[in-house]
Design a protein around this motif. Structure first.
Motif, short mmCIF file in Angstrom:
data_model
loop_
_atom_site.label_atom_id
_atom_site.label_comp_id
_atom_site.label_asym_id
_atom_site.label_seq_id
_atom_site.Cartn_x
_atom_site.Cartn_y
_atom_site.Cartn_z
N UNK B 80 0.83 -1.21 0.00
CA UNK B 80 0.00 0.00 0.00
C UNK B 80 0.87 1.26 0.00
N UNK B 87 6.27 8.24 6.45
CA UNK B 87 7.60 7.69 6.73
C UNK B 87 8.05 8.15 8.11
N UNK B 88 8.94 7.37 8.73
CA UNK B 88 9.51 7.80 10.01
C UNK B 88 10.63 8.79 9.69
N UNK B 95 16.66 2.40 7.12
CA UNK B 95 15.97 1.91 8.33
C UNK B 95 14.46 1.82 8.10
N UNK B 99 12.65 -1.73 8.52
CA UNK B 99 11.61 -1.90 9.55
C UNK B 99 10.41 -2.64 8.97
N UNK B 100 9.95 -2.19 7.80
CA UNK B 100 8.79 -2.83 7.18
C UNK B 100 9.13 -4.24 6.70
N UNK B 102 10.98 -6.42 7.99
CA UNK B 102 10.98 -7.40 9.09
C UNK B 102 9.59 -7.98 9.35
N UNK B 103 8.55 -7.17 9.14
CA UNK B 103 7.20 -7.66 9.43
C UNK B 103 6.78 -8.78 8.48
N UNK B 104 7.45 -8.85 7.33
CA UNK B 104 7.07 -9.89 6.37
C UNK B 104 8.01 -11.09 6.45
N UNK B 105 8.81 -11.12 7.53
CA UNK B 105 9.71 -12.25 7.76
C UNK B 105 10.66 -12.49 6.59
N UNK B 147 8.84 1.08 -0.11
CA UNK B 147 8.36 0.42 1.10
C UNK B 147 7.18 -0.50 0.78
#
Lengths: 155, 305
Positions: B80, B87-88, B95, B99-100, B102-105, B147
């Motif tokens: 999306x 963004x941070x 980074x 960060x994103x 990692x959430x999808x392994x 991202x």
């Protein structure tokens, strides 16, 4: 609940905290300053009034109350970045589109505030106790009280 | 790939999306056109599971958006790009993507590889360690697209990807979308830039709370007023006009020294028209074909004409 995801949220927040000077000040300078200032104040009170150690106890009890106030102030400064920051930077929307669950986000955000705050107050308490133990009491009673009571105040 | 049936979302009394039925095939680039507040973003939010639907059903692949277990699977399939990049700003470009990822392994090596690939492709590799807050709008937008792609999603939701970008940055983003199209990803593109929709999309839908029309851009433009042949003559006179009128009654317009004729099949009809003009003594300088633009079609639907 995937703790890897939760920890990812926490470690990202820590990386952001490192960049924000106001959070560093709130986490380190405030507790340490109070931890140093109070033993120094009691040291002068004792010297000036020539009072006994026992007479100083109520003064310490009063000063310890400041650590409860600290416990209220620091999380506010940290949480405002951790949670409100996500809303302000509009980062919540892309985050919610990832496989992260609501529970993981909430736990991650709770820990990212809890961990630095508890460490910061411990740090202040250790400085305070070492300072006051050296200066006046030569025992570890208040130290134990602080370590025992602090987590219950945060939770 | 995306199948919505009677999808409706109401905010209290206001209906944002009304009875949307839509089918988007795999590998298709679908453009969603509509004015501000027409329900484009609401539709994307519903399909991406950010807000719940009021009624109707929608499936992404074989998963139902109303089911929370399915929703977790859908979230692994979709990327999306929201309206606000989100963004941070304190974190670096690298980074932000990591960060994103990692959430999808995604494994560390794979994350590194993908981040490098996207940042190089979008020309941001040299700024990978710069905090995102220091980026220009175009750079932020590109980073947000990277991202959305970090987990290699089959379906991409892009909400106004080129809004607020300068022409050059917009072109980079558009070219990148074309690149993604070649990779056979299904892309749901919200836009109010009609030229963009015309360039990128296989099909477009026009929405104003209700879905007003869905078709390929070519079919939409032709459906409005058909095709017109414009013939420029050296001089024009009544004899020529009469002759053409006789051949195509009621379909001829005259403007200066041009004849504008509505035709159904230009390849079949144009030779006859030209023959009549020649016989009537006209000298043809130029023959052109015009269709109405997507803008005209869009305005017609949106204004409800």
């Amino acid at each position: 609940m995937d703790f890897e995801n939760t920890w990812n949220v926490v470690s990202k927040d820590f990386a952001i905290f490192k960049q924000k000077r106001s959070i560093i000040y709130a986490l380190i300078i405030m507790p340490v300053a109070i931890g140093i200032a109070f033993p120094v104040i009691t040291f002068f009170i004792r010297n000036l009034s020539q009072s006994s150690y026992v007479a100083l106890l109520p003064v310490f009890t009063a000063l310890l109350f400041w650590f409860i106030i600290l416990a209220a102030i620091i999380p506010v400064a940290v949480a405002s970045y951790s949670i409100v920051g996500e809303k302000l930077e509009k980062t919540l929307e892309p985050l919610l589109a990832t496989p992260l669950t609501d529970g993981e986000i909430i736990l991650g955000k709770t820990l990212s505030v809890f961990i630095p705050c508890i460490l910061a107050t411990y740090l202040g308490a250790v400085v305070f106790m070492i300072g006051s133990d050296i200066i006046s009491f030569q025992n570890w009673v208040t130290f134990c009280i602080l370590i025992g009571l602090r987590p219950s105040i945060y939770l | 790939m995306i199948d919505a049936e009677n999808l409706t979302r109401k905010f209290d009394e206001i209906t944002a999306v009304d009875d949307l039925t839509l089918h988007i095939g795999e590998g298709e680039v679908f453009g969603f056109l509509g004015p501000n507040g027409a329900g484009k973003t609401t539709t994307v939010r519903m399909l991406a599971g950010l807000i719940s639907k009021t009624s109707g059903t929608a499936r992404i692949g074989e998963y139902d958006i109303g089911n929370s277990e399915d929703m977790q699977k859908i979230r692994r399939m979709i990327g999306l790009l929201p309206e606000n990049v989100g963004l941070y700003e304190a974190l670096s470009a690298y980074q932000n993507l990591d960060y994103y990822g990692r959430f999808y392994k995604i494994s560390k090596e794979q994350r590194q590889e993908r981040i490098e690939y996207f940042l190089k492709m979008l020309g941001l590799w040299d700024q990978k360690d710069l905090s995102a807050g220091k980026f220009s709008k175009g750079m932020k937008q590109k980073l947000a697209i990277a991202r959305a792609l970090i987990h290699d999603p089959k379906i991409l939701f892009l909400d106004e990807p080129t809004a607020n970008l300068d022409p050059e940055a917009a072109k980079t983003v558009r070219d990148f979308i074309l690149e993604l199209k070649r990779e056979n990803r299904t892309i749901f593109l919200n836009t109010h830039l009609l030229s963009e929709a015309e360039k990128l999309c296989d099909r477009v839908g026009i929405i104003k709370t209700k879905l007003l029309a869905v078709d390929t851009p070519e079919n939409l433009t032709q459906s409005l007023s058909g095709i017109k042949t414009v013939i420029q003559l050296e001089t024009i006179n009544d004899k020529i006009i009469m002759a053409v009128e006789k051949l195509k009654p009621g379909k001829v317009e005259v403007s200066n020294n041009k004849l504008i004729i509505n035709v159904a099949d230009p390849e079949l009809e144009n030779p006859d028209i030209l023959k009549v003009i020649e016989t009537a003594g006209g000298r043809v300088q130029l023959v052109n074909e015009v269709t109405s633009t997507l803008e005209e079609v869009y305005l017609k639907y949106v204004r409800g004409e």
